[in-house]
Scaffold this motif. Structure first.
Motif, PDB file in Angstrom:
ATOM      1  N   VAL A 144       0.874  -1.174   0.000  1.00  0.00           N
ATOM      2  CA  VAL A 144       0.000   0.000   0.000  1.00  0.00           C
ATOM      3  C   VAL A 144       0.908   1.220   0.000  1.00  0.00           C
ATOM      4  N   ILE A 145       0.740   2.080  -1.004  1.00  0.00           N
ATOM      5  CA  ILE A 145       1.589   3.265  -1.102  1.00  0.00           C
ATOM      6  C   ILE A 145       0.845   4.509  -0.653  1.00  0.00           C
ATOM      7  N   SER A 146       1.626   5.522  -0.270  1.00  0.00           N
ATOM      8  CA  SER A 146       1.080   6.819   0.134  1.00  0.00           C
ATOM      9  C   SER A 146       2.132   7.887  -0.143  1.00  0.00           C
ATOM     10  N   LEU A 147       1.771   9.125   0.036  1.00  0.00           N
ATOM     11  CA  LEU A 147       2.745  10.213  -0.019  1.00  0.00           C
ATOM     12  C   LEU A 147       3.621  10.180   1.232  1.00  0.00           C
ATOM     13  N   LYS A 148       4.913  10.412   1.073  1.00  0.00           N
ATOM     14  CA  LYS A 148       5.794  10.516   2.234  1.00  0.00           C
ATOM     15  C   LYS A 148       5.304  11.606   3.183  1.00  0.00           C
ATOM     16  N   SER A 149       4.810  12.692   2.604  1.00  0.00           N
ATOM     17  CA  SER A 149       4.401  13.840   3.410  1.00  0.00           C
ATOM     18  C   SER A 149       3.182  13.533   4.287  1.00  0.00           C
ATOM     19  N   SER A 150       2.467  12.470   3.975  1.00  0.00           N
ATOM     20  CA  SER A 150       1.302  12.123   4.797  1.00  0.00           C
ATOM     21  C   SER A 150       1.708  11.486   6.120  1.00  0.00           C
ATOM     22  N   LEU A 230       9.688   7.516  -8.020  1.00  0.00           N
ATOM     23  CA  LEU A 230       8.985   8.739  -7.636  1.00  0.00           C
ATOM     24  C   LEU A 230       9.274   9.044  -6.166  1.00  0.00           C
ATOM     25  N   ASP A 231      10.085  10.067  -5.939  1.00  0.00           N
ATOM     26  CA  ASP A 231      10.604  10.338  -4.593  1.00  0.00           C
ATOM     27  C   ASP A 231       9.522  10.750  -3.608  1.00  0.00           C
ATOM     28  N   LYS A 232       8.385  11.242  -4.093  1.00  0.00           N
ATOM     29  CA  LYS A 232       7.326  11.686  -3.178  1.00  0.00           C
ATOM     30  C   LYS A 232       6.559  10.531  -2.550  1.00  0.00           C
ATOM     31  N   LEU A 233       6.719   9.322  -3.115  1.00  0.00           N
ATOM     32  CA  LEU A 233       5.938   8.179  -2.657  1.00  0.00           C
ATOM     33  C   LEU A 233       6.721   7.310  -1.678  1.00  0.00           C
ATOM     34  N   THR A 234       5.986   6.583  -0.862  1.00  0.00           N
ATOM     35  CA  THR A 234       6.582   5.593   0.033  1.00  0.00           C
ATOM     36  C   THR A 234       5.647   4.400   0.163  1.00  0.00           C
ATOM     37  N   ILE A 235       6.189   3.271   0.561  1.00  0.00           N
ATOM     38  CA  ILE A 235       5.376   2.106   0.876  1.00  0.00           C
ATOM     39  C   ILE A 235       5.035   2.169   2.359  1.00  0.00           C
ATOM     40  N   SER A 236       3.766   2.402   2.653  1.00  0.00           N
ATOM     41  CA  SER A 236       3.323   2.465   4.046  1.00  0.00           C
ATOM     42  C   SER A 236       2.897   1.102   4.558  1.00  0.00           C
ATOM     43  N   GLY A 237       2.285   0.313   3.681  1.00  0.00           N
ATOM     44  CA  GLY A 237       1.811  -0.996   4.080  1.00  0.00           C
ATOM     45  C   GLY A 237       2.553  -2.121   3.382  1.00  0.00           C
ATOM     46  N   GLN A 238       3.165  -3.009   4.169  1.00  0.00           N
ATOM     47  CA  GLN A 238       3.797  -4.218   3.633  1.00  0.00           C
ATOM     48  C   GLN A 238       2.910  -5.397   4.038  1.00  0.00           C
ATOM     49  N   ILE A 239       2.176  -5.901   3.068  1.00  0.00           N
ATOM     50  CA  ILE A 239       1.096  -6.842   3.324  1.00  0.00           C
ATOM     51  C   ILE A 239       1.444  -8.219   2.776  1.00  0.00           C
ATOM     52  N   ASN A 240       1.158  -9.252   3.544  1.00  0.00           N
ATOM     53  CA  ASN A 240       1.262 -10.628   3.052  1.00  0.00           C
ATOM     54  C   ASN A 240      -0.132 -11.248   3.080  1.00  0.00           C
ATOM     55  N   VAL A 241      -0.542 -11.781   1.940  1.00  0.00           N
ATOM     56  CA  VAL A 241      -1.870 -12.387   1.828  1.00  0.00           C
ATOM     57  C   VAL A 241      -1.733 -13.823   1.330  1.00  0.00           C
ATOM     58  N   ASP A 242      -2.687 -14.629   1.692  1.00  0.00           N
ATOM     59  CA  ASP A 242      -2.717 -16.015   1.230  1.00  0.00           C
ATOM     60  C   ASP A 242      -3.638 -16.080   0.022  1.00  0.00           C
ATOM     61  N   GLU A 243      -3.075 -15.814  -1.142  1.00  0.00           N
ATOM     62  CA  GLU A 243      -3.843 -15.750  -2.373  1.00  0.00           C
ATOM     63  C   GLU A 243      -3.200 -16.630  -3.439  1.00  0.00           C
ATOM     64  N   PRO A 244      -3.991 -17.117  -4.406  1.00  0.00           N
ATOM     65  CA  PRO A 244      -3.414 -17.902  -5.507  1.00  0.00           C
ATOM     66  C   PRO A 244      -2.393 -17.083  -6.299  1.00  0.00           C
ATOM     67  N   PRO A 245      -1.500 -17.737  -7.021  1.00  0.00           N
ATOM     68  CA  PRO A 245      -0.421 -17.045  -7.721  1.00  0.00           C
ATOM     69  C   PRO A 245      -0.852 -16.348  -9.000  1.00  0.00           C
TER      70      PRO A 245
END
Length: 297
Positions: A144-150, A230-245
């Motif tokens: 999940v991405i967001s603005l760094k400034s947020s 894109l330097d303004k963006l960051t990954i806020s959520g590192q998510i692991n899900v159990d989903e098919p490939p």
């Protein structure tokens, strides 16, 4: 529940191949070359052997998996390398077609516009009612991405999105995941997730950059690529899900399935598959074996 509202490869010696113009193929660049297997070639349907090509559909807007190069006309990416290598192993050329949108992939397969489609397509039971699948990439890692400034605090579970507006691409499995999570939010007496649907991932990324939505959810590889550019963006959520490939999609009961499955597994066995994933910095998603249809689930 609230209603839904509506780029750099590693340096390798490059092997450039152009799809046959007579087939109206899109030009492409691949970074790998593999040998033909005569035995596998004999497993192909006669019409494919006579034609000498496999027509592959893709939706080229999601680097590093499938995208246009800087000339805006030449395809490249993980999907391009992988499917082209499968064709080479089978002794036929891969002719690429732009599906014109993710939502066009399954209808195009059913209409016979292409033989296979490979474009970040997750195998799901719902889609399996319409097309067949051959798995090729573990999709459990998502972002999940967001603005760094947020200054959103890092999180690792989707429940953290309760009460928030989150973007996702139209027709993607992420919409279903968000809607299911939203129901969990409500069951926990929390506010539901508002899902903002965008025509594709680039549109969602632009929406985050412009402040239209605070968050966008999708596969790790594509969003990590965008964040690296894109330097303004960051990954806020590192998510692991159990989903098919992620899987190659084919028309139901396609006679191509056995040959493509066998060819992909030879690429896994000889190491070419891992090299392709590593080249695009997504080696973490390698599968030990490609499977098809019910065996995937």
């Amino acid at each position: 529940m609230k209603a839904c509202i509506y780029l750099l490869p590693l340096l390798f010696s490059v092997i450039q191949q152009n799809a046959i113009s007579a087939e109206s193929g899109v030009p492409f660049k691949t970074y790998f070359n593999v040998d033909k297997d005569e035995g596998l070639n004999r497993q192909l349907p006669v019409d494919i052997i006579n034609r000498g090509t496999i027509i592959a559909g893709t939706n080229p807007n999601t680097p590093p998996t499938t995208f246009f190069m800087e000339d805006n006309k030449t395809l490249t990416g993980r999907e391009i390398d992988l499917m082209t290598a499968i064709g080479q192993r089978l002794g036929v050329k891969t002719v690429w077609q732009d599906t014109g949108g993710f939502d066009n992939i399954i209808p195009g397969l059913k209409a016979g516009r292409y033989d296979v489609a490979i474009s970040n397509i997750r195998a799901t039971p719902k889609r399996f009612k319409q097309v067949d699948f051959i798995s090729y990439f573990n999709t459990s890692r998502q972002a999940v991405i967001s603005l760094k400034s947020s200054a959103i605090s890092p999180f690792t579970d989707l429940i953290s999105l309760c009460g928030k507006t989150v973007g996702a691409g139209v027709g993607t499995a992420q919409i279903d995941i968000l809607n299911k999570t939203s129901k969990v939010c409500e069951a926990k007496k929390q506010q539901p997730i508002t899902v903002a649907v965008f025509p594709d991932r680039p549109a969602g990324v632009v929406a985050v950059l412009s402040g239209r939505v605070p968050l966008f959810y999708g596969p790790w590889e594509g969003l990590a690529w965008q964040v690296s550019k894109l330097d303004k963006l960051t990954i806020s959520g590192q998510i692991n899900v159990d989903e098919p490939p992620m899987s190659i999609a084919l028309a139901k009961d396609s006679p191509l399935e056995p040959a493509i499955l066998a060819a992909l597994n030879t690429l896994i066995k000889d190491g070419t598959y891992q090299k392709i994933l590593d080249h695009w910095q997504v080696g973490y998603g390698a599968l030990p074996e490609a499977k098809s249809n019910q065996a995937i689930f």
